[in-house]
Design a protein around this motif. Structure first.
Motif, PDB file in Angstrom:
ATOM      1  N   ILE A  83       0.864  -1.181   0.000  1.00 23.92           N
ATOM      2  CA  ILE A  83       0.000   0.000   0.000  1.00 23.92           C
ATOM      3  C   ILE A  83       0.899   1.229   0.000  1.00 23.92           C
ATOM      4  O   ILE A  83       1.541   1.542   1.011  1.00 23.92           O
ATOM      5  N   ASP A 129      -0.793  -0.893  -4.480  1.00 25.95           N
ATOM      6  CA  ASP A 129      -2.199  -0.507  -4.360  1.00 25.95           C
ATOM      7  C   ASP A 129      -2.329   0.932  -3.848  1.00 25.95           C
ATOM      8  O   ASP A 129      -1.423   1.474  -3.215  1.00 25.95           O
ATOM      9  N   GLU A 130      -3.497   1.524  -4.147  1.00 30.41           N
ATOM     10  CA  GLU A 130      -3.824   2.877  -3.685  1.00 30.41           C
ATOM     11  C   GLU A 130      -2.753   3.887  -4.101  1.00 30.41           C
ATOM     12  O   GLU A 130      -2.328   4.732  -3.317  1.00 30.41           O
ATOM     13  N   THR A 133      -3.240   7.735  -3.648  1.00 28.72           N
ATOM     14  CA  THR A 133      -3.212   8.326  -2.302  1.00 28.72           C
ATOM     15  C   THR A 133      -1.789   8.516  -1.800  1.00 28.72           C
ATOM     16  O   THR A 133      -1.593   8.945  -0.661  1.00 28.72           O
ATOM     17  N   ALA A 172     -10.892   9.036  -4.288  1.00 28.74           N
ATOM     18  CA  ALA A 172      -9.797   8.499  -3.482  1.00 28.74           C
ATOM     19  C   ALA A 172      -9.758   9.202  -2.136  1.00 28.74           C
ATOM     20  O   ALA A 172     -10.045  10.394  -2.024  1.00 28.74           O
TER      21      ALA A 172
END
Length: 420
Positions: A83, A129-130, A133, A172
């Motif tokens: 992440i 992932d993400e 952000t 997001a």
């Protein structure tokens, strides 16, 4: 002697509530897969096979993570999920570690544990992932990882593939726009849901993600097609070699640069060798160099794939014309242009024979414009061929239809005329 009543015999311990719940969860997770045409899944597997970093864009809950999990299982690759937003820049650039003599040996940058595991395994699927952000500082630290596969002093093995996922900034949590340097290192695929796929998957059967089957005999031709298409377009449109979007949001997507054109060339070669559909090719090309340049590249590929006008003129009665309407019309217009560039009676007559074959094997309206242009090339000493009579009906019908549509629009007040 002591006797026991039948109901006093030992009984197996009763299953706990969590054991029963676990059994139910196991049944719910017991799904299977099936081969099923899925353009976005095929585009993903092609990019993974081409060893290009892929970024899946989609709303939360659309199934990006599930698709990556299933892909890793299908390819028998260990999946490592990172992440991006919960890490510091040093987690990707390497953590400084003091040695015995820093003045002599320097300060090495130690990689994180997940990178070490990937190197030990020798292969794997790294899932970032993400990504949307991640702060700008973290995005900057990811540049070397995505492009060079390096974390600190460690280099990931060639068998490690990189796939990322991101939500649009509007959906997001504390989202950031993707930086232009990082965005230009990815193949961007828009991940959407297919109603039938979701329903069948919830019923227990999901589409199967498999690497494309590349035809070994088609590899040289695939490379030639890709190079001719990309180089031909950039020769004619040099402004497309590098075009950084002025809008910050567009910079976070696909846009043309020498790097992304190189990725597009690789993907065209892989898609050609795999015999992929035009829908899959369009997803890959537009996801690499952007919508506008991507559409121009697809048009260039379409023109390259058209039959040679001279071959069509050499045997018009047995000519094989494209099935798709726009490509068929382009082929017919190419034949007319060939006659126009070198006009003579024999070539003119052969073009009429070809138009009749097109009329017999496809939509009549596709021959209207080529027939009109070809008729204008006639010279006084050339006799009118019999084939024109067979085409006259189709041309006349098309024109009558156009006039009827125009009259209907005028009567309803939707045309250029005004109703009373």
């Amino acid at each position: 002697m002591t006797t026991y009543a039948p109901d006093s015999a030992p009984r197996p311990p009763a299953a706990s509530g969590l054991d029963v719940a676990a059994a139910l969860l196991a049944l719910l997770r017991d799904t299977t897969t099936e081969p099923r045409p899925n353009p976005q899944l095929e585009a993903l597997t092609l990019a993974v096979a081409a060893d290009l970093p892929v970024l899946l864009w989609g709303e939360p809950g659309i199934g990006k993570t599930a698709a990556l999990t299933q892909l890793a299982e299908s390819l028998d690759l260990p999946l490592t999920t990172v992440i991006a937003s919960v890490h510091e820049p040093s987690d990707f650039s390497g953590l400084p570690v003091l040695g015995d003599d820093p003045a002599e040996q320097g300060v090495p940058l130690a990689p994180p544990d997940w990178a070490v595991r990937l190197v030990r395994a020798g292969r794997g699927l790294l899932f970032l992932d993400e990504l949307s952000t991640a702060t700008p500082a973290v995005q900057a630290a990811l540049l070397r990882l995505v492009l060079e596969r390096r974390i600190g002093s460690l280099r990931l093995p060639p068998e490690v593939r990189i796939v990322a996922a991101a939500n649009p900034r509007a959906s997001a949590a504390d989202g950031w726009e993707l930086s232009a340097p990082l965005a230009n290192r990815f193949v961007h695929l828009q991940w959407t849901h297919d109603h039938e796929v979701v329903v069948r998957g919830l019923g227990g059967t999901w589409p199967r993600a498999t690497l494309p089957r590349l035809d070994p005999d088609a590899l040289p031709k695939a490379v030639d097609v890709a190079r001719r298409a990309v180089c031909g377009l950039l020769t004619a449109r040099p402004a497309l070699v590098h075009r950084l979007p002025g809008n910050e949001s567009l910079r976070g997507g696909a846009w043309p640069s020498p790097r992304s054109w190189d990725m597009a060339l690789s993907l065209i070669a892989f898609a050609t060798a795999a015999g992929s559909s035009r829908d899959v090719l369009a997803l890959l090309v537009r996801g690499t160099v952007g919508d506008g340049p991507g559409l121009e590249l697809l048009a260039c590929l379409d023109r390259m794939d058209l039959p040679d006008p001279e071959l069509l003129l050499s045997d018009p009665r047995n000519a094989e014309l494209p099935e798709r309407g726009d490509r068929r019309q382009a082929a017919l217009e190419g034949v007319v242009e060939a006659v126009k560039s070198r006009p003579d009676r024999e070539r003119w007559d052969a073009a009429w024979v070809l138009l009749v074959r097109a009329l017999e094997t496809g939509a009549p309206d596709l021959v209207v414009v080529p027939a009109t242009t070809l008729a204008a090339l006639r010279r006084e000493e050339w006799d009118v061929p019999a084939e024109i009579e067979r085409l006259a009906g189709a041309v006349s019908l098309s024109r009558r239809t156009d006039r009827s549509v125009a009259r209907a629009k005028a009567a309803s007040g939707t045309g250029t005329g005004t109703g009373r």
